[in-house]
Write an enzyme that holds these catalytic residues in place. Sequence first.
Site, PDB file in Angstrom:
ATOM      1  N   ASP A   1       0.859  -1.190   0.000  1.00  0.00           N
ATOM      2  CA  ASP A   1       0.000   0.000   0.000  1.00  0.00           C
ATOM      3  C   ASP A   1       0.896   1.242   0.000  1.00  0.00           C
ATOM      4  O   ASP A   1       1.903   1.300   0.704  1.00  0.00           O
ATOM      5  CB  ASP A   1      -0.913  -0.006   1.236  1.00  0.00           C
ATOM      6  CG  ASP A   1      -2.050   0.991   1.101  1.00  0.00           C
ATOM      7  OD1 ASP A   1      -3.204   0.561   0.940  1.00  0.00           O
ATOM      8  OD2 ASP A   1      -1.782   2.217   1.139  1.00  0.00           O
ATOM      9  N   ILE A   2       0.499   2.236  -0.787  1.00  0.00           N
ATOM     10  CA  ILE A   2       1.326   3.444  -0.930  1.00  0.00           C
ATOM     11  C   ILE A   2       1.300   4.293   0.339  1.00  0.00           C
ATOM     12  O   ILE A   2       2.205   5.103   0.569  1.00  0.00           O
ATOM     13  CB  ILE A   2       0.831   4.266  -2.162  1.00  0.00           C
ATOM     14  CG1 ILE A   2       1.945   5.139  -2.710  1.00  0.00           C
ATOM     15  CG2 ILE A   2      -0.416   5.078  -1.838  1.00  0.00           C
ATOM     16  CD1 ILE A   2       1.678   5.677  -4.099  1.00  0.00           C
TER      17      ILE A   2
ATOM     18  N   ASN B   1     -12.786  -3.191   2.456  1.00  0.00           N
ATOM     19  CA  ASN B   1     -13.809  -2.151   2.537  1.00  0.00           C
ATOM     20  C   ASN B   1     -14.745  -2.284   1.343  1.00  0.00           C
ATOM     21  O   ASN B   1     -14.294  -2.506   0.215  1.00  0.00           O
ATOM     22  CB  ASN B   1     -13.152  -0.769   2.527  1.00  0.00           C
ATOM     23  CG  ASN B   1     -12.303  -0.534   3.748  1.00  0.00           C
ATOM     24  OD1 ASN B   1     -12.702  -0.882   4.857  1.00  0.00           O
ATOM     25  ND2 ASN B   1     -11.129   0.044   3.559  1.00  0.00           N
TER      26      ASN B   1
ATOM     27  N   GLU C   1     -12.329   3.239  -1.343  1.00  0.00           N
ATOM     28  CA  GLU C   1     -11.894   4.350  -2.200  1.00  0.00           C
ATOM     29  C   GLU C   1     -11.619   3.894  -3.627  1.00  0.00           C
ATOM     30  O   GLU C   1     -11.859   4.642  -4.565  1.00  0.00           O
ATOM     31  CB  GLU C   1     -10.621   4.989  -1.625  1.00  0.00           C
ATOM     32  CG  GLU C   1     -10.869   5.695  -0.294  1.00  0.00           C
ATOM     33  CD  GLU C   1      -9.571   6.079   0.404  1.00  0.00           C
ATOM     34  OE1 GLU C   1      -8.483   5.855  -0.164  1.00  0.00           O
ATOM     35  OE2 GLU C   1      -9.661   6.587   1.533  1.00  0.00           O
ATOM     36  N   VAL C   2     -11.078   2.707  -3.773  1.00  0.00           N
ATOM     37  CA  VAL C   2     -10.724   2.222  -5.115  1.00  0.00           C
ATOM     38  C   VAL C   2     -11.715   1.123  -5.509  1.00  0.00           C
ATOM     39  O   VAL C   2     -11.812   0.092  -4.816  1.00  0.00           O
ATOM     40  CB  VAL C   2      -9.279   1.677  -5.147  1.00  0.00           C
ATOM     41  CG1 VAL C   2      -8.933   1.191  -6.549  1.00  0.00           C
ATOM     42  CG2 VAL C   2      -8.293   2.752  -4.700  1.00  0.00           C
TER      43      VAL C   2
ATOM     44  N   HIS D   1     -10.219  -5.402  -3.242  1.00  0.00           N
ATOM     45  CA  HIS D   1      -8.877  -5.582  -2.670  1.00  0.00           C
ATOM     46  C   HIS D   1      -9.001  -5.989  -1.217  1.00  0.00           C
ATOM     47  O   HIS D   1      -9.902  -5.564  -0.503  1.00  0.00           O
ATOM     48  CB  HIS D   1      -8.009  -4.327  -2.807  1.00  0.00           C
ATOM     49  CG  HIS D   1      -8.678  -3.048  -2.382  1.00  0.00           C
ATOM     50  ND1 HIS D   1      -9.622  -2.421  -3.162  1.00  0.00           N
ATOM     51  CD2 HIS D   1      -8.538  -2.291  -1.274  1.00  0.00           C
ATOM     52  CE1 HIS D   1     -10.030  -1.318  -2.551  1.00  0.00           C
ATOM     53  NE2 HIS D   1      -9.400  -1.222  -1.395  1.00  0.00           N
TER      54      HIS D   1
ATOM     55  N   HIS E   1      -6.878  -5.812   2.248  1.00  0.00           N
ATOM     56  CA  HIS E   1      -5.744  -5.236   2.963  1.00  0.00           C
ATOM     57  C   HIS E   1      -5.191  -6.311   3.896  1.00  0.00           C
ATOM     58  O   HIS E   1      -5.955  -6.963   4.619  1.00  0.00           O
ATOM     59  CB  HIS E   1      -6.187  -4.051   3.834  1.00  0.00           C
ATOM     60  CG  HIS E   1      -6.759  -2.883   3.093  1.00  0.00           C
ATOM     61  ND1 HIS E   1      -6.032  -1.749   2.828  1.00  0.00           N
ATOM     62  CD2 HIS E   1      -7.990  -2.673   2.572  1.00  0.00           C
ATOM     63  CE1 HIS E   1      -6.794  -0.875   2.183  1.00  0.00           C
ATOM     64  NE2 HIS E   1      -7.996  -1.416   2.019  1.00  0.00           N
TER      65      HIS E   1
HETATM   66  P1  AMP Z   1      -9.753   1.381   0.198  1.00  0.00           P
HETATM   67  O1  AMP Z   1      -9.973   2.647   0.988  1.00  0.00           O
HETATM   68  O2  AMP Z   1     -10.117   0.149   0.954  1.00  0.00           O
HETATM   69  O3  AMP Z   1     -10.395   1.477  -1.179  1.00  0.00           O
HETATM   70  O4  AMP Z   1      -8.189   1.265   0.004  1.00  0.00           O
HETATM   71  C1  AMP Z   1      -7.492   1.832  -1.069  1.00  0.00           C
HETATM   72  C2  AMP Z   1      -6.046   1.764  -0.699  1.00  0.00           C
HETATM   73  O5  AMP Z   1      -5.273   1.986  -1.863  1.00  0.00           O
HETATM   74  C3  AMP Z   1      -5.592   2.812   0.334  1.00  0.00           C
HETATM   75  O6  AMP Z   1      -5.072   2.149   1.483  1.00  0.00           O
HETATM   76  C4  AMP Z   1      -4.522   3.615  -0.417  1.00  0.00           C
HETATM   77  O7  AMP Z   1      -3.453   4.000   0.418  1.00  0.00           O
HETATM   78  C5  AMP Z   1      -4.086   2.622  -1.476  1.00  0.00           C
HETATM   79  N1  AMP Z   1      -3.482   3.201  -2.668  1.00  0.00           N
HETATM   80  C6  AMP Z   1      -3.895   4.283  -3.345  1.00  0.00           C
HETATM   81  N2  AMP Z   1      -3.112   4.498  -4.425  1.00  0.00           N
HETATM   82  C7  AMP Z   1      -2.174   3.499  -4.420  1.00  0.00           C
HETATM   83  C8  AMP Z   1      -1.081   3.156  -5.253  1.00  0.00           C
HETATM   84  N3  AMP Z   1      -0.783   3.873  -6.367  1.00  0.00           N
HETATM   85  N4  AMP Z   1      -0.336   2.075  -4.940  1.00  0.00           N
HETATM   86  C9  AMP Z   1      -0.618   1.357  -3.833  1.00  0.00           C
HETATM   87  N5  AMP Z   1      -1.645   1.617  -3.001  1.00  0.00           N
HETATM   88  C10 AMP Z   1      -2.413   2.680  -3.290  1.00  0.00           C
END
Ligand code: AMP
Length: 122
Positions: free
Chosen positions: A34-35, A92, A100-101, A105, A107
Amino acid sequence: MAVYDDNNLFAKILRGEIPCKKVYEDQYALAFHDINPQAPTHILVIPKGKYLSYDDYSQKASAEEIAGLMRAVGTVAREIGLDAPGYRILSNIGTDGGQEVPHLHFHLFGGRRLGPMLKRDN
Ligand code: AMP
Protein backbone atom coordinates in the site's frame (compact mmCIF):
# COMPACT_ATOMS: atom_id res chain seq x y z
CA MET A 1 -25.25 -1.84 -9.39
CA ALA A 2 -22.34 0.30 -10.51
CA VAL A 3 -20.39 -0.68 -13.61
CA TYR A 4 -16.71 -1.63 -13.34
CA ASP A 5 -14.49 1.33 -14.28
CA ASP A 6 -11.58 0.19 -16.45
CA ASN A 7 -9.70 3.34 -15.48
CA ASN A 8 -9.68 2.73 -11.75
CA LEU A 9 -6.28 2.85 -10.10
CA PHE A 10 -5.88 -0.88 -9.55
CA ALA A 11 -6.94 -1.69 -13.13
CA LYS A 12 -4.10 0.60 -14.23
CA ILE A 13 -1.69 -1.18 -11.88
CA LEU A 14 -2.79 -4.56 -13.30
CA ARG A 15 -2.11 -3.29 -16.83
CA GLY A 16 1.30 -1.96 -15.77
CA GLU A 17 0.32 1.65 -16.50
CA ILE A 18 1.03 2.68 -12.90
CA PRO A 19 3.95 1.15 -10.99
CA CYS A 20 3.57 -0.81 -7.78
CA LYS A 21 5.89 -2.44 -5.27
CA LYS A 22 4.94 -6.01 -6.13
CA VAL A 23 5.31 -8.75 -3.53
CA TYR A 24 3.46 -11.61 -5.24
CA GLU A 25 1.69 -12.50 -8.48
CA ASP A 26 -0.02 -15.57 -9.89
CA GLN A 27 -2.78 -16.21 -12.41
CA TYR A 28 -5.49 -15.10 -9.98
CA ALA A 29 -3.99 -12.31 -7.92
CA LEU A 30 -1.49 -9.50 -7.61
CA ALA A 31 -0.15 -8.28 -4.26
CA PHE A 32 1.74 -5.06 -3.65
CA HIS A 33 2.60 -2.62 -0.88
CA ASP A 34 0.00 0.00 0.00
CA ILE A 35 1.33 3.44 -0.93
CA ASN A 36 0.14 4.90 2.40
CA PRO A 37 0.77 2.13 4.94
CA GLN A 38 -1.42 2.03 8.04
CA ALA A 39 0.78 -0.55 9.79
CA PRO A 40 4.47 -1.60 9.57
CA THR A 41 3.37 -4.12 6.94
CA HIS A 42 0.41 -3.15 4.75
CA ILE A 43 -0.13 -5.17 1.59
CA LEU A 44 -3.00 -5.08 -0.89
CA VAL A 45 -4.09 -8.29 -2.62
CA ILE A 46 -6.31 -7.87 -5.67
CA PRO A 47 -7.92 -10.28 -8.12
CA LYS A 48 -6.83 -10.20 -11.75
CA GLY A 49 -10.50 -10.16 -12.81
CA LYS A 50 -12.67 -7.06 -13.04
CA TYR A 51 -14.65 -6.97 -9.81
CA LEU A 52 -15.84 -3.81 -8.08
CA SER A 53 -15.90 -5.08 -4.54
CA TYR A 54 -16.35 -8.15 -2.38
CA ASP A 55 -20.09 -7.85 -2.96
CA ASP A 56 -19.61 -7.96 -6.73
CA TYR A 57 -17.02 -10.73 -6.48
CA SER A 58 -19.07 -12.96 -4.24
CA GLN A 59 -21.89 -12.86 -6.80
CA LYS A 60 -19.98 -13.16 -10.08
CA ALA A 61 -16.57 -14.76 -9.59
CA SER A 62 -16.12 -18.44 -10.40
CA ALA A 63 -15.30 -20.96 -7.70
CA GLU A 64 -11.83 -21.28 -9.23
CA GLU A 65 -11.24 -17.52 -9.06
CA ILE A 66 -12.45 -17.36 -5.46
CA ALA A 67 -10.26 -20.27 -4.40
CA GLY A 68 -7.29 -18.80 -6.27
CA LEU A 69 -7.59 -15.40 -4.61
CA MET A 70 -8.16 -16.81 -1.13
CA ARG A 71 -5.10 -19.04 -1.49
CA ALA A 72 -3.06 -16.12 -2.78
CA VAL A 73 -3.94 -14.04 0.31
CA GLY A 74 -2.66 -16.82 2.59
CA THR A 75 0.41 -17.44 0.45
CA VAL A 76 1.37 -13.77 0.46
CA ALA A 77 1.03 -13.60 4.25
CA ARG A 78 3.23 -16.67 4.72
CA GLU A 79 5.83 -15.53 2.20
CA ILE A 80 6.33 -12.22 4.01
CA GLY A 81 6.30 -13.86 7.44
CA LEU A 82 3.02 -12.57 8.79
CA ASP A 83 1.63 -16.01 9.61
CA ALA A 84 3.54 -16.63 12.85
CA PRO A 85 3.00 -13.30 14.62
CA GLY A 86 -0.45 -12.93 13.08
CA TYR A 87 -2.08 -10.32 10.93
CA ARG A 88 -5.42 -8.83 9.89
CA ILE A 89 -7.35 -9.08 6.61
CA LEU A 90 -9.79 -6.31 5.78
CA SER A 91 -11.88 -5.41 2.75
CA ASN A 92 -13.81 -2.15 2.54
CA ILE A 93 -17.05 -2.32 0.56
CA GLY A 94 -18.92 0.69 -0.78
CA THR A 95 -19.62 4.03 0.86
CA ASP A 96 -20.19 3.01 4.47
CA GLY A 97 -17.27 0.59 4.22
CA GLY A 98 -14.99 3.46 3.16
CA GLN A 99 -13.93 1.88 -0.13
CA GLU A 100 -11.89 4.35 -2.20
CA VAL A 101 -10.72 2.22 -5.12
CA PRO A 102 -13.53 0.38 -6.98
CA HIS A 103 -11.61 -2.84 -7.65
CA LEU A 104 -11.87 -5.55 -4.98
CA HIS A 105 -8.88 -5.58 -2.67
CA PHE A 106 -7.93 -7.20 0.59
CA HIS A 107 -5.74 -5.24 2.96
CA LEU A 108 -3.21 -7.30 4.93
CA PHE A 109 -1.97 -5.51 8.04
CA GLY A 110 0.78 -6.73 10.33
CA GLY A 111 4.08 -6.03 11.97
CA ARG A 112 2.69 -4.90 15.32
CA ARG A 113 -0.18 -5.57 17.71
CA LEU A 114 -3.11 -4.13 15.79
CA GLY A 115 -5.46 -3.36 18.66
CA PRO A 116 -9.26 -3.17 18.41
CA MET A 117 -10.92 -4.09 15.14
CA LEU A 118 -12.67 -0.76 14.69
CA LYS A 119 -11.95 2.78 15.77
CA ARG A 120 -14.02 3.40 18.87
CA ASP A 121 -16.32 6.43 18.82
CA ASN A 122 -16.59 6.61 22.62
P1 AMP B 1 -9.75 1.38 0.20
O1 AMP B 1 -9.97 2.65 0.99
O2 AMP B 1 -10.12 0.15 0.95
O3 AMP B 1 -10.39 1.48 -1.18
O4 AMP B 1 -8.19 1.27 0.00
C1 AMP B 1 -7.49 1.83 -1.07
C2 AMP B 1 -6.05 1.76 -0.70
O5 AMP B 1 -5.27 1.99 -1.86
C3 AMP B 1 -5.59 2.81 0.33
O6 AMP B 1 -5.07 2.15 1.48
C4 AMP B 1 -4.52 3.62 -0.42
O7 AMP B 1 -3.45 4.00 0.42
C5 AMP B 1 -4.09 2.62 -1.48
N1 AMP B 1 -3.48 3.20 -2.67
C6 AMP B 1 -3.90 4.28 -3.35
N2 AMP B 1 -3.11 4.50 -4.42
C7 AMP B 1 -2.17 3.50 -4.42
C8 AMP B 1 -1.08 3.16 -5.25
N3 AMP B 1 -0.78 3.87 -6.37
N4 AMP B 1 -0.34 2.08 -4.94
C9 AMP B 1 -0.62 1.36 -3.83
N5 AMP B 1 -1.65 1.62 -3.00
C10 AMP B 1 -2.41 2.68 -3.29
